[in-house]
Design a protein around this motif. Structure first.
Motif, PDB file in Angstrom:
ATOM      1  N   ARG A 327       0.832  -1.209   0.000  1.00  0.00           N
ATOM      2  CA  ARG A 327       0.000   0.000   0.000  1.00  0.00           C
ATOM      3  C   ARG A 327       0.873   1.268   0.000  1.00  0.00           C
ATOM      4  O   ARG A 327       0.538   2.251  -0.664  1.00  0.00           O
ATOM      5  N   ALA A 328       1.969   1.222   0.742  1.00  0.00           N
ATOM      6  CA  ALA A 328       2.867   2.385   0.770  1.00  0.00           C
ATOM      7  C   ALA A 328       3.408   2.643  -0.638  1.00  0.00           C
ATOM      8  O   ALA A 328       3.450   3.780  -1.107  1.00  0.00           O
ATOM      9  N   SER A 329       3.788   1.573  -1.333  1.00  0.00           N
ATOM     10  CA  SER A 329       4.372   1.768  -2.666  1.00  0.00           C
ATOM     11  C   SER A 329       3.330   2.319  -3.636  1.00  0.00           C
ATOM     12  O   SER A 329       3.647   3.133  -4.506  1.00  0.00           O
ATOM     13  N   GLU A 330       2.072   1.900  -3.472  1.00  0.00           N
ATOM     14  CA  GLU A 330       1.016   2.454  -4.347  1.00  0.00           C
ATOM     15  C   GLU A 330       0.903   3.968  -4.142  1.00  0.00           C
ATOM     16  O   GLU A 330       0.758   4.730  -5.100  1.00  0.00           O
ATOM     17  N   VAL A 332       3.253   5.927  -3.128  1.00  0.00           N
ATOM     18  CA  VAL A 332       4.456   6.593  -3.648  1.00  0.00           C
ATOM     19  C   VAL A 332       4.358   6.743  -5.178  1.00  0.00           C
ATOM     20  O   VAL A 332       4.770   7.763  -5.738  1.00  0.00           O
ATOM     21  N   VAL A 333       3.779   5.757  -5.818  1.00  0.00           N
ATOM     22  CA  VAL A 333       3.575   5.865  -7.273  1.00  0.00           C
ATOM     23  C   VAL A 333       2.622   7.020  -7.572  1.00  0.00           C
ATOM     24  O   VAL A 333       2.872   7.845  -8.468  1.00  0.00           O
ATOM     25  N   ALA A 334       1.537   7.137  -6.784  1.00  0.00           N
ATOM     26  CA  ALA A 334       0.571   8.236  -6.985  1.00  0.00           C
ATOM     27  C   ALA A 334       1.247   9.582  -6.719  1.00  0.00           C
ATOM     28  O   ALA A 334       0.966  10.584  -7.399  1.00  0.00           O
ATOM     29  N   TRP A 335       2.151   9.616  -5.777  1.00  0.00           N
ATOM     30  CA  TRP A 335       2.910  10.833  -5.432  1.00  0.00           C
ATOM     31  C   TRP A 335       3.722  11.290  -6.648  1.00  0.00           C
ATOM     32  O   TRP A 335       3.743  12.449  -7.025  1.00  0.00           O
ATOM     33  N   ARG A 336       4.378  10.312  -7.304  1.00  0.00           N
ATOM     34  CA  ARG A 336       5.189  10.654  -8.489  1.00  0.00           C
ATOM     35  C   ARG A 336       4.319  11.192  -9.611  1.00  0.00           C
ATOM     36  O   ARG A 336       4.722  12.084 -10.358  1.00  0.00           O
ATOM     37  N   GLU A 337       3.094  10.648  -9.697  1.00  0.00           N
ATOM     38  CA  GLU A 337       2.237  11.031 -10.822  1.00  0.00           C
ATOM     39  C   GLU A 337       1.487  12.338 -10.585  1.00  0.00           C
ATOM     40  O   GLU A 337       0.991  12.951 -11.535  1.00  0.00           O
ATOM     41  N   ALA A 338       1.401  12.783  -9.324  1.00  0.00           N
ATOM     42  CA  ALA A 338       0.602  13.979  -9.010  1.00  0.00           C
ATOM     43  C   ALA A 338       1.281  15.231  -9.574  1.00  0.00           C
ATOM     44  O   ALA A 338       2.510  15.294  -9.675  1.00  0.00           O
ATOM     45  N   ARG A 339       0.462  16.218  -9.913  1.00  0.00           N
ATOM     46  CA  ARG A 339       0.973  17.386 -10.625  1.00  0.00           C
ATOM     47  C   ARG A 339       1.245  18.589  -9.719  1.00  0.00           C
ATOM     48  O   ARG A 339       2.025  19.458 -10.076  1.00  0.00           O
ATOM     49  N   THR A 340       0.557  18.701  -8.604  1.00  0.00           N
ATOM     50  CA  THR A 340       0.749  19.880  -7.739  1.00  0.00           C
ATOM     51  C   THR A 340       1.288  19.424  -6.385  1.00  0.00           C
ATOM     52  O   THR A 340       1.159  18.251  -6.015  1.00  0.00           O
ATOM     53  N   ALA A 346      -1.236  14.879  -0.751  1.00  0.00           N
ATOM     54  CA  ALA A 346      -2.469  14.098  -0.556  1.00  0.00           C
ATOM     55  C   ALA A 346      -2.226  12.633  -0.937  1.00  0.00           C
ATOM     56  O   ALA A 346      -2.751  11.711  -0.296  1.00  0.00           O
ATOM     57  N   ALA A 347      -1.412  12.427  -1.967  1.00  0.00           N
ATOM     58  CA  ALA A 347      -1.126  11.052  -2.390  1.00  0.00           C
ATOM     59  C   ALA A 347      -0.408  10.290  -1.272  1.00  0.00           C
ATOM     60  O   ALA A 347      -0.722   9.133  -0.979  1.00  0.00           O
ATOM     61  N   LEU A 348       0.549  10.949  -0.628  1.00  0.00           N
ATOM     62  CA  LEU A 348       1.279  10.276   0.462  1.00  0.00           C
ATOM     63  C   LEU A 348       0.358  10.041   1.660  1.00  0.00           C
ATOM     64  O   LEU A 348       0.373   8.979   2.280  1.00  0.00           O
ATOM     65  N   GLU A 349      -0.465  11.057   1.954  1.00  0.00           N
ATOM     66  CA  GLU A 349      -1.395  10.920   3.089  1.00  0.00           C
ATOM     67  C   GLU A 349      -2.387   9.789   2.862  1.00  0.00           C
ATOM     68  O   GLU A 349      -2.866   9.173   3.820  1.00  0.00           O
ATOM     69  N   TYR A 351      -1.956   6.947   2.031  1.00  0.00           N
ATOM     70  CA  TYR A 351      -1.459   5.666   2.553  1.00  0.00           C
ATOM     71  C   TYR A 351      -2.098   5.350   3.910  1.00  0.00           C
ATOM     72  O   TYR A 351      -2.614   4.249   4.143  1.00  0.00           O
ATOM     73  N   ALA A 352      -2.088   6.350   4.804  1.00  0.00           N
ATOM     74  CA  ALA A 352      -2.646   6.121   6.146  1.00  0.00           C
ATOM     75  C   ALA A 352      -4.139   5.805   6.049  1.00  0.00           C
ATOM     76  O   ALA A 352      -4.636   4.906   6.753  1.00  0.00           O
ATOM     77  N   ASP A 353      -4.841   6.508   5.169  1.00  0.00           N
ATOM     78  CA  ASP A 353      -6.281   6.252   5.009  1.00  0.00           C
ATOM     79  C   ASP A 353      -6.513   4.844   4.465  1.00  0.00           C
ATOM     80  O   ASP A 353      -7.415   4.129   4.887  1.00  0.00           O
ATOM     81  N   GLN A 354      -5.668   4.460   3.512  1.00  0.00           N
ATOM     82  CA  GLN A 354      -5.832   3.141   2.901  1.00  0.00           C
ATOM     83  C   GLN A 354      -5.618   2.026   3.935  1.00  0.00           C
ATOM     84  O   GLN A 354      -6.329   1.017   3.950  1.00  0.00           O
ATOM     85  N   MET A 355      -4.625   2.208   4.814  1.00  0.00           N
ATOM     86  CA  MET A 355      -4.376   1.188   5.848  1.00  0.00           C
ATOM     87  C   MET A 355      -5.582   1.073   6.775  1.00  0.00           C
ATOM     88  O   MET A 355      -5.974  -0.023   7.173  1.00  0.00           O
ATOM     89  N   LYS A 356      -6.176   2.214   7.108  1.00  0.00           N
ATOM     90  CA  LYS A 356      -7.390   2.184   7.955  1.00  0.00           C
ATOM     91  C   LYS A 356      -8.516   1.468   7.221  1.00  0.00           C
ATOM     92  O   LYS A 356      -9.244   0.671   7.801  1.00  0.00           O
ATOM     93  N   GLU A 357      -8.638   1.784   5.939  1.00  0.00           N
ATOM     94  CA  GLU A 357      -9.684   1.160   5.128  1.00  0.00           C
ATOM     95  C   GLU A 357      -9.469  -0.362   5.078  1.00  0.00           C
ATOM     96  O   GLU A 357     -10.388  -1.152   5.246  1.00  0.00           O
TER      97      GLU A 357
END
Ligand SMILES: Cc1cc2nc3c(=O)[nH]c(=O)nc-3n(C[C@H](O)[C@H](O)[C@H](O)COP(=O)(O)OP(=O)(O)OC[C@H]3O[C@@H](n4cnc5c(N)ncnc54)[C@H](O)[C@@H]3O)c2cc1C
Length: 426
Positions: A327-330, A332-340, A346-349, A351-357
């Motif tokens: 989940r962390a790596s997913e 990080v990939v979104a972080w690389r792809e984000a434009r702003t 938000a992409a890095l954050e 991760y914490a939401d996904q772990m809770k989910e």
């Protein structure tokens, strides 16, 4: 030229969480350095047991698990307690394999680290991370400091600073990085304590995990916990026991004495010599139910034990360390792809939401479970009357091992899905 000390991501620790995230990120083309204080192969105090949930994560990591390399399969769990001895095979499920595995952590961690290397990760053994480095202005984590260690694990030489826009702490229960940032463990979460060693046994290649639910103190009170025998197929089995404290308060129990007594009294049919363990009896704490949060602060993610990601139901943590790595790596990939900048953070954050989910509801149920089994009468009722009831056990088996169909299979899967959704993720 000095050693390279800059990367896209620095990972602290190369246990299952650290090596798995290093593998995933390297495969995605990130420049990743993982700093590991020890040198492989090295011992790690653990039960060495993997449920189908962990095997699923190994499959996602594309890690081969051939028997000739020491991976021994198990086809289910034999539970002993309350006068019963019953076998519960792993269920045939769409989302999980129908077998578990065992392999010593000495081999497992080495194999996974090599696997990450083969994907391009720079795994550096013999580097002890001493703390994190933060940006003076923003407080964001921007690296770590580390010292090389010699063959005996002693720190040598000058402190070196490693820099990266993202650090992933996978440093296990010691959680040095998080603690250094003031992230204490939460005292409303369960904590386990477990001890284990290896014994020679003629039943070393039996393909079942065995769990004993009746661990008693010196006054014969039933304790919240269990003992295990996980055969390793190499002439030995990993044998240990653990207990649970619902709020992490020290239990005052002498686990080595409990272990010695249990092995002598209850394991006669394993043909072991209680006076001749193959190695020392060693123990460690087991951090459960997200007992350290948040799992992301600016510039730093926590994966595995550093974020308290062990199941209170069974003390399993390897699967969750690998899952959080994925989940962390997913993220990080979104972080690389984000434009702003905002979208990147938000992409890095996320991760914490996904772990809770993924696990918040399940771990909340586990906290209730830990409270319940803290009462000896509940343990007694469960072992005496629950174990022989096939319907109860069909469900309990899925609950304890966290292997249920997320999209709903039979009634037990659907009940699990409902319960984990209803339980508040905290
Ligand atoms: C007795 C016992 C039995 C258990 N049995 C099982 C079981 O059968 N199955 C199961 O799934 N789970 C079991 N667990 C839990 C399991 O061991 C952990 O959940 C799992 O190891 C977590 O993986 P991790 O990668 O998060 O941390 P770890 O495996 O602890 O890895 C952390 C790594 O970081 C390194 N490190 C730490 N500090 C630093 C530093 N400052 N600098 C550099 N490197 C550092 C360590 O050397 C280590 O290699 C058991 C635990 C115990 C104590």
């Amino acid at each position: 030229m000095g050693v390279k000390t800059q990367a896209d991501v620095i990972v602290v620790g190369a246990g299952p969480g650290g090596s798995a995230v290093a593998y995933y990120l390297a495969r995605e083309g990130f420049n990743v350095i993982a700093l590991e204080k020890s040198r492989f192969p090295r011992e790690k105090v653990c039960g060495d047991g993997l449920t189908p949930k962990a095997v699923k994560e190994l499959q996602l990591l594309n890690l081969p698990t051939p028997r000739e390399d020491g991976w021994i399969p198990n086809w289910g769990l034999r539970m002993v307690g309350g006068g019963h001895r019953l076998e519960f095979p792993w269920h045939e499920q769409e989302s999980f394999p129908n077998y578990g595995l065992s392999l010593t952590r000495s081999s497992f961690d080495h194999t996974l680290a090599e696997h990450a290397r083969s994907a391009g990760a720079d795994i550096r053994e013999g580097w002890f991370v001493t703390g994190s480095v933060r940006d003076d202005l923003t407080g964001r984590v921007i690296g770590v400091t580390a010292k090389a260690t010699d063959e005996k694990g002693r720190k040598v030489g000058d402190e070196v600073t490693y820099s990266a826009p993202l650090v992933i702490a996978a440093d296990g229960v010691s959680a040095r990085i998080a603690l250094g940032l003031g992230m204490e463990r939460m005292d409303n979460r369960p904590m386990g304590v477990a001890v284990r060693t290896y014994f020679e046994t003629p039943r070393h290649d039996e393909e079942w995990m065995e769990g004993h639910l009746t661990i008693r103190d010196s006054e014969s009170h039933l304790l919240p916990g269990y003992g295990w025998i996980f055969p390793l197929g190499d002439g030995t089995a990993n044998i240990g026991l653990g207990t649970l404290s619902p709020n992490g308060a020290p239990s005052g129990l002498d686990h080595r004495a409990l272990f010695d007594n249990w092995v002598r009294e209850d394991l006669k049919d394993w043909g072991i010599d209680p006076d001749a363990p193959v190695s020392k009896v060693q123990g460690a704490a087991i951090p459960m139910a997200f007992n350290r949060q948040p799992h992301y602060v600016p510039g730093l993610m926590l994966v595995g034990d550093s974020g308290g990601m062990v199941s209170p139901f069974n003390g399993e943590g390897i699967a969750y360390a690998m899952q959080s790595a994925r989940r962390a790596s997913e993220a990080v990939v979104a972080w690389r792809e984000a434009r702003t900048d905002g979208a990147r953070e938000a992409a890095l954050e996320s991760y914490a939401d996904q772990m809770k989910e993924d696990l918040g509801g399940y771990f909340s149920l586990g906290r209730v479970f830990a409270e319940l089994i803290d009462h000896p009468s509940v343990m007694r009722l469960c072992t005496r009357y629950g174990l022989p009831r096939p319907l109860v056990m069909h469900f309990t088996h899925k609950l304890l091992a966290d292997v249920y169909e997320p999209s709903g299979g039979d009634w037990a899967d659907r009940l699990m899905v409902t319960l984990t959704k209803v339980a508040p993720a905290a």
